[in-house]
Design a protein around this motif. Structure first.
Motif, PDB file in Angstrom:
ATOM      1  N   ASP A 223      24.651  69.953  37.983  1.00  0.00           N
ATOM      2  CA  ASP A 223      25.924  70.683  37.919  1.00  0.00           C
ATOM      3  C   ASP A 223      25.824  71.856  36.952  1.00  0.00           C
ATOM      4  OD1 ASP A 223      27.101  69.009  39.739  1.00  0.00           O
ATOM      5  OD2 ASP A 223      28.193  67.822  38.267  1.00  0.00           O
ATOM      6  N   THR A 224      25.228  71.625  35.786  1.00  0.00           N
ATOM      7  CA  THR A 224      25.174  72.645  34.742  1.00  0.00           C
ATOM      8  C   THR A 224      24.175  73.748  35.061  1.00  0.00           C
ATOM      9  OG1 THR A 224      25.784  71.010  33.063  1.00  0.00           O
ATOM     10  CG2 THR A 224      24.779  73.047  32.288  1.00  0.00           C
ATOM     11  N   LEU A 225      22.985  73.360  35.496  1.00  0.00           N
ATOM     12  CA  LEU A 225      21.887  74.318  35.644  1.00  0.00           C
ATOM     13  C   LEU A 225      21.789  74.921  37.033  1.00  0.00           C
ATOM     14  CD1 LEU A 225      19.094  72.458  33.647  1.00  0.00           C
ATOM     15  CD2 LEU A 225      20.666  74.239  32.848  1.00  0.00           C
ATOM     16  N   MET A 226      22.412  74.278  38.027  1.00  0.00           N
ATOM     17  CA  MET A 226      22.292  74.776  39.395  1.00  0.00           C
ATOM     18  C   MET A 226      23.656  75.122  39.989  1.00  0.00           C
ATOM     19  SD  MET A 226      18.988  74.692  39.721  1.00  0.00           S
ATOM     20  CE  MET A 226      18.733  74.934  41.453  1.00  0.00           C
ATOM     21  N   ARG A 227      24.469  74.113  40.237  1.00  0.00           N
ATOM     22  CA  ARG A 227      25.708  74.323  40.994  1.00  0.00           C
ATOM     23  C   ARG A 227      26.657  75.305  40.305  1.00  0.00           C
ATOM     24  NH1 ARG A 227      26.829  69.425  41.716  1.00  0.00           N
ATOM     25  NH2 ARG A 227      26.221  69.257  43.896  1.00  0.00           N
ATOM     26  N   ASN A 228      26.926  75.112  39.022  1.00  0.00           N
ATOM     27  CA  ASN A 228      27.876  75.987  38.325  1.00  0.00           C
ATOM     28  C   ASN A 228      27.366  77.421  38.255  1.00  0.00           C
ATOM     29  OD1 ASN A 228      29.367  73.673  37.942  1.00  0.00           O
ATOM     30  ND2 ASN A 228      28.892  73.462  35.772  1.00  0.00           N
ATOM     31  N   ARG A 229      26.074  77.580  38.043  1.00  0.00           N
ATOM     32  CA  ARG A 229      25.510  78.935  37.990  1.00  0.00           C
ATOM     33  C   ARG A 229      25.564  79.593  39.361  1.00  0.00           C
ATOM     34  NH1 ARG A 229      19.777  78.186  35.867  1.00  0.00           N
ATOM     35  NH2 ARG A 229      19.746  80.421  35.357  1.00  0.00           N
ATOM     36  N   ASN A 230      25.268  78.829  40.409  1.00  0.00           N
ATOM     37  CA  ASN A 230      25.358  79.387  41.761  1.00  0.00           C
ATOM     38  C   ASN A 230      26.769  79.888  42.061  1.00  0.00           C
ATOM     39  OD1 ASN A 230      22.688  78.849  42.268  1.00  0.00           O
ATOM     40  ND2 ASN A 230      23.049  77.042  43.521  1.00  0.00           N
ATOM     41  N   GLN A 231      27.754  79.122  41.649  1.00  0.00           N
ATOM     42  CA  GLN A 231      29.136  79.531  41.902  1.00  0.00           C
ATOM     43  C   GLN A 231      29.478  80.794  41.120  1.00  0.00           C
ATOM     44  OE1 GLN A 231      31.122  75.859  40.865  1.00  0.00           O
ATOM     45  NE2 GLN A 231      31.013  75.056  42.955  1.00  0.00           N
ATOM     46  N   HIS A 232      28.987  80.888  39.891  1.00  0.00           N
ATOM     47  CA  HIS A 232      29.227  82.098  39.094  1.00  0.00           C
ATOM     48  C   HIS A 232      28.515  83.299  39.705  1.00  0.00           C
ATOM     49  CE1 HIS A 232      29.957  84.701  35.721  1.00  0.00           C
ATOM     50  NE2 HIS A 232      28.671  84.791  35.427  1.00  0.00           N
ATOM     51  N   TYR A 255      18.437  76.200  47.913  1.00  0.00           N
ATOM     52  CA  TYR A 255      18.532  75.008  48.763  1.00  0.00           C
ATOM     53  C   TYR A 255      19.375  73.943  48.068  1.00  0.00           C
ATOM     54  CZ  TYR A 255      15.552  71.649  46.296  1.00  0.00           C
ATOM     55  OH  TYR A 255      15.057  70.754  45.390  1.00  0.00           O
ATOM     56  N   GLY A 256      19.694  72.917  48.822  1.00  0.00           N
ATOM     57  CA  GLY A 256      20.462  71.812  48.261  1.00  0.00           C
ATOM     58  C   GLY A 256      21.958  72.033  48.377  1.00  0.00           C
ATOM     59  N   ASP A 257      22.710  71.051  47.937  1.00  0.00           N
ATOM     60  CA  ASP A 257      24.161  71.156  47.968  1.00  0.00           C
ATOM     61  C   ASP A 257      24.619  72.333  47.109  1.00  0.00           C
ATOM     62  OD1 ASP A 257      24.389  68.971  49.625  1.00  0.00           O
ATOM     63  OD2 ASP A 257      24.626  67.541  47.982  1.00  0.00           O
ATOM     64  N   ASP A 258      25.588  73.080  47.641  1.00  0.00           N
ATOM     65  CA  ASP A 258      26.135  74.249  46.938  1.00  0.00           C
ATOM     66  C   ASP A 258      25.050  75.264  46.584  1.00  0.00           C
ATOM     67  OD1 ASP A 258      28.858  73.464  46.924  1.00  0.00           O
ATOM     68  OD2 ASP A 258      28.446  72.054  45.302  1.00  0.00           O
ATOM     69  N   ASN A 259      24.077  75.436  47.488  1.00  0.00           N
ATOM     70  CA  ASN A 259      23.080  76.484  47.277  1.00  0.00           C
ATOM     71  C   ASN A 259      23.751  77.845  47.383  1.00  0.00           C
ATOM     72  OD1 ASN A 259      22.614  77.701  50.132  1.00  0.00           O
ATOM     73  ND2 ASN A 259      22.509  75.489  50.455  1.00  0.00           N
ATOM     74  N   PRO A 261      22.993  80.760  49.004  1.00  0.00           N
ATOM     75  CA  PRO A 261      23.259  81.333  50.328  1.00  0.00           C
ATOM     76  C   PRO A 261      24.436  80.672  51.027  1.00  0.00           C
ATOM     77  CG  PRO A 261      20.918  80.965  50.029  1.00  0.00           C
ATOM     78  CD  PRO A 261      21.594  80.313  48.878  1.00  0.00           C
ATOM     79  N   GLY A 262      24.521  79.354  50.927  1.00  0.00           N
ATOM     80  CA  GLY A 262      25.638  78.657  51.547  1.00  0.00           C
ATOM     81  C   GLY A 262      26.975  79.050  50.949  1.00  0.00           C
ATOM     82  N   LEU A 263      27.015  79.220  49.630  1.00  0.00           N
ATOM     83  CA  LEU A 263      28.250  79.631  48.969  1.00  0.00           C
ATOM     84  C   LEU A 263      28.642  81.036  49.390  1.00  0.00           C
ATOM     85  CD1 LEU A 263      27.614  78.327  45.335  1.00  0.00           C
ATOM     86  CD2 LEU A 263      29.215  77.381  46.995  1.00  0.00           C
ATOM     87  N   LEU A 264      27.676  81.914  49.560  1.00  0.00           N
ATOM     88  CA  LEU A 264      27.977  83.297  49.945  1.00  0.00           C
ATOM     89  C   LEU A 264      28.523  83.388  51.356  1.00  0.00           C
ATOM     90  CD1 LEU A 264      24.876  85.106  48.418  1.00  0.00           C
ATOM     91  CD2 LEU A 264      27.255  85.448  47.736  1.00  0.00           C
ATOM     92  N   LYS A 265      28.174  82.440  52.201  1.00  0.00           N
ATOM     93  CA  LYS A 265      28.609  82.495  53.602  1.00  0.00           C
ATOM     94  C   LYS A 265      29.971  81.883  53.803  1.00  0.00           C
ATOM     95  CE  LYS A 265      23.934  82.523  55.515  1.00  0.00           C
ATOM     96  NZ  LYS A 265      22.921  81.780  56.292  1.00  0.00           N
ATOM     97  N   ARG A 266      30.544  81.311  52.761  1.00  0.00           N
ATOM     98  CA  ARG A 266      31.867  80.674  52.919  1.00  0.00           C
ATOM     99  C   ARG A 266      32.964  81.722  53.014  1.00  0.00           C
ATOM    100  NH1 ARG A 266      31.539  75.659  48.550  1.00  0.00           N
ATOM    101  NH2 ARG A 266      29.904  74.506  49.606  1.00  0.00           N
TER     102      ARG A 266
END
Length: 266
Positions: A223-232, A255-259, A261-266
């Motif tokens: 969450d800290t190192l991947m997901r939250n940064r991806n969202q930011h 890759y992975g949950d909340d990657n 590219p996936g967030l950008l396509k939402r």
């Protein structure tokens, strides 16, 4: 649950790296902005130099290069202003033994780490592992892209910057103990992961899909190192002005949950 997670990861991996590129990358169009997302390795092998001609053409056509941090500025981001108590007083005996065994394997003195925060110990161990696999900072993908961009007078945009990255690490609970524990637990898995990423750059991404990659972070760290940064990063990329951009970020963010590219396509 685990099977479902892997299936989800495999589905996402399948769309990330099209056969049209010989390096791990994908294109995303956001209205009047075009992003070429390249899965970077922050340390690379000598064989990764020079960069693929096609990637350099992408950079030449781009209005700017976007990176996590400009690592060409020099100087160490670490400051050892604060000394921590000896490891023997901070670590459980079992963990201390595992760390000692790894230090012996790497021909390192554990005293090197004795008064450092746990997150810094983890990063130093990971850097040692990468070096043993033949990786060096000057051959890293983002480092080479930064050098090429500066030579071509391209604008450089940082998603974070070194200071922000260090602040994030300092914010980890227990001085980064979870990161050190994950580093010790997934040591061999992380080595295989690095070797996979190397082969994707040297031998082209795998054409046979799906591809599954292991996770080496606990849920909290992820969450800290991947997901939250991806969202930011998503918010920053969505706010870009019209143009073409090469975006070099760590390959695991693709890759992975909340990657990303996936967030950008939402």
């Amino acid at each position: 649950m685990r099977h479902g997670l892997w299936h989800s990861i495999q589905q996402r991996i399948a769309i990330l790296f099209p056969a049209s590129y010989s390096w791990p990358a994908m294109d995303i169009h956001l209205d009047n902005r075009r992003l070429h997302l390249a899965g970077s390795i922050h340390m690379g092998t000598r064989d990764m130099q020079p960069l693929p001609a096609g990637l350099l053409r992408q950079l030449n056509k781009a209005d700017a290069l976007i990176v996590e941090a400009d690592i060409t500025q020099g100087g160490s981001p670490f400051s050892n202003d604060d000394e921590y108590p000896p490891l023997a007083t901070r670590l459980d005996a079992e963990v201390l033994l595992r760390l000692q065994a790894l230090c012996d394997e790497l021909s390192l003195s554990i005293s090197l780490f004795d008064t450092l925060p746990f997150w810094q110990i983890a990063l130093m161990l990971q850097a040692q592992q990468a070096q043993r696999l033949g990786l060096r900072p000057q051959f890293g993908i983002d480092y080479q892209l930064l050098q090429a961009a500066k030579a071509a007078n391209k604008r450089i945009i940082e998603l974070e910057g070194p200071e922000t990255q260090i602040a994030l690490l300092k914010s980890l609970p227990q001085d980064g103990l979870p990161l050190l524990l994950d580093t010790l637990e997934h040591w061999h898995t992380n080595a295989r992961l690095l070797q996979t990423m190397i082969s994707w750059w040297l031998d082209a991404p795998p054409k046979q899909q799906p591809v599954a990659l292991p996770t080496t972070f606990s849920s909290e760290l992820n969450d800290t190192l991947m997901r939250n940064r991806n969202q930011h990063w998503r918010e920053l990329l969505l706010a870009l002005p019209k143009g073409r951009y090469v975006v070099a970020i760590g390959a695991l963010h693709l890759y992975g949950d909340d990657n990303l590219p996936g967030l950008l396509k939402r």
